[in-house]
Design an enzyme around this catalytic site. Structure first.
Site, PDB file in Angstrom:
ATOM      1  N   LYS A   1       4.580   0.879  -1.266  1.00  0.00           N
ATOM      2  CA  LYS A   1       4.827   1.631  -2.507  1.00  0.00           C
ATOM      3  C   LYS A   1       3.639   1.476  -3.460  1.00  0.00           C
ATOM      4  O   LYS A   1       3.247   2.427  -4.141  1.00  0.00           O
ATOM      5  CB  LYS A   1       6.123   1.137  -3.168  1.00  0.00           C
ATOM      6  CG  LYS A   1       7.378   1.562  -2.415  1.00  0.00           C
ATOM      7  CD  LYS A   1       8.622   0.868  -2.941  1.00  0.00           C
ATOM      8  CE  LYS A   1       9.837   1.171  -2.079  1.00  0.00           C
ATOM      9  NZ  LYS A   1      11.036   0.402  -2.459  1.00  0.00           N
TER      10      LYS A   1
ATOM     11  N   GLN B   1      12.884  -4.412  -6.304  1.00  0.00           N
ATOM     12  CA  GLN B   1      13.009  -4.276  -4.854  1.00  0.00           C
ATOM     13  C   GLN B   1      14.260  -5.024  -4.377  1.00  0.00           C
ATOM     14  O   GLN B   1      14.424  -6.214  -4.642  1.00  0.00           O
ATOM     15  CB  GLN B   1      11.750  -4.835  -4.161  1.00  0.00           C
ATOM     16  CG  GLN B   1      11.758  -4.682  -2.659  1.00  0.00           C
ATOM     17  CD  GLN B   1      11.749  -3.211  -2.207  1.00  0.00           C
ATOM     18  OE1 GLN B   1      11.013  -2.389  -2.717  1.00  0.00           O
ATOM     19  NE2 GLN B   1      12.602  -2.890  -1.243  1.00  0.00           N
TER      20      GLN B   1
ATOM     21  N   ASP C   1      14.222   4.522  -9.327  1.00  0.00           N
ATOM     22  CA  ASP C   1      14.965   4.451  -8.064  1.00  0.00           C
ATOM     23  C   ASP C   1      16.259   5.271  -8.130  1.00  0.00           C
ATOM     24  O   ASP C   1      16.859   5.565  -7.106  1.00  0.00           O
ATOM     25  CB  ASP C   1      15.330   2.990  -7.733  1.00  0.00           C
ATOM     26  CG  ASP C   1      14.392   2.377  -6.697  1.00  0.00           C
ATOM     27  OD1 ASP C   1      13.778   3.153  -5.932  1.00  0.00           O
ATOM     28  OD2 ASP C   1      14.292   1.147  -6.650  1.00  0.00           O
TER      29      ASP C   1
END
Ligand code: NDP
Length: 288
Positions: free
Chosen positions: A57, A101, A124
């Site tokens: 990412k 994460q 997200d």
């Protein structure tokens, strides 16, 4: 989609590149207006798969022109410490997106951590606010994997309106938000899970079958209607290699289109994260 006897292999990598290009354009416009997009990446602990995802990412972000702020926290981090960092990122005008994460270590509460992220920085799309907006059909951050699947179908002119979409898996990050996106796009949706009875029969009714189960090669050819579109979300690392949730060899010959693993949904998830971050930075830029 054009009629053909050949199975179409949906190219997630190529579509992801296109999406990253769109994100780069949006980011360039924001930069010209004085907004340099920033993404805070929070990784707690040493999980090797999480480290790999974060590395990928971060690389994508650099390629698109997004600055990343790397926060590596030790495995024994407390909830208060994690939330203090999230608060700091919420308040930082250089940060437009915040990524925690997952999974995070067991002593931490992921729900509380994610709910702490400001809705406008929730790139997200996992927060209660983002999911609530999706339920209500309002604009907002969409979860990256479901949004990536919708974009892939759109890219290949696969219209979901009026189609029977069967989703195997009801997780909050894939199955549930995807069901809502599909409903909002006028599909008829069935969501299956581990307690579903007659799963194979239901799968065989699907015009579009989505597998988000987390079990290698779980969907086999006999569970797929001839001519269906099959989307494989699974990423299952085994000693024999990485497999999707779909048994590609028995399913591909039966369907009209299929996403491969790797190279299908996976690259789209990361690309949609970049697009969400670009949207977040553009929204700030538009207010100047
Ligand atoms: P979860 O483990 O959170 O959810 C799995 C779902 O599958 C659950 O709803 C579960 O049912 C259901 N399920 C499990 N076993 C069966 C069964 N025998 N029959 C029917 N349903 C079953 O997984 P995720 O949604 O997070 O991920 C699913 C897969 O997708 C994984 O392989 C993951 O690695 C991958 N993934 C890939 C991404 C990408 O970018 N390509 C992004 C996110 C995930 P129940 O709710 O009843 O337990």
């Amino acid at each position: 989609m054009e009629e053909s006897d050949e199975t179409l292999i949906i190219d997630g990598a190529a579509t992801a590149e296109k999406v990253r290009g769109e994100a780069s354009e949006m980011l360039k416009a924001a930069r010209e207006n004085g907004v340099e997009a920033g993404l805070a990446v929070i990784l707690v602990g040493e999980d090797p798969a999480s480290q790999t995802y974060v590395r990928l990412k971060t690389k994508d972000a650099a390629e698109c022109g997004i600055r990343t702020f790397d926060h590596r926290l030790p495995v024994q981090t407390t909830q208060a410490q994690l939330e203090a960092l999230i608060d700091e990122c919420n308040a930082d005008p250089d940060v437009h997106g915040i990524l925690v994460q997952l999974p995070i270590p067991d002593q931490l509460d992921p729900e509380a951590a994610i709910a702490r992220i400001s809705p406008e920085k929730d790139v997200d799309g996992f927060s209660p606010d983002s999911l609530g907006r999706l339920v209500r059909g309002l604009d907002g951050m969409r979860s990256c994997t479901p949004a990536g699947i919708m974009r892939l179908l759109e890219e290949y002119d696969i219209d979901v309106s009026g189609q029977h979409v069967v989703i195997v898996g009801r997780s909050t990050i894939v199955g549930k938000p995807l069901a809502l996106l599909m409903l909002n796009a006028d599909a008829t949706v069935t969501v299956c899970h581990s307690k579903t009875s007659g799963l194979a029969d239901i799968c065989r009714e699907a015009d579009i079958l989505v597998a988000a189960v987390g079990r290698p090669c779980f969907i086999t050819g006999d569970m797929v209607r001839e001519g269906a579109v099959v989307i494989d979300v699974g990423i299952n690392r085994t000693e024999r290699g990485t497999f999707g949730d779909v048994d590609f060899d028995s399913v591909a010959p039966r369907c009209s289109a299929i996403t491969p693993v790797p190279g299908g949904v996976g690259p789209m998830t990361r690309a949609m994260l970049m697009l969400n971050t670009a949207h977040a930075a553009s929204a700030v830029s538009a207010q100047l």
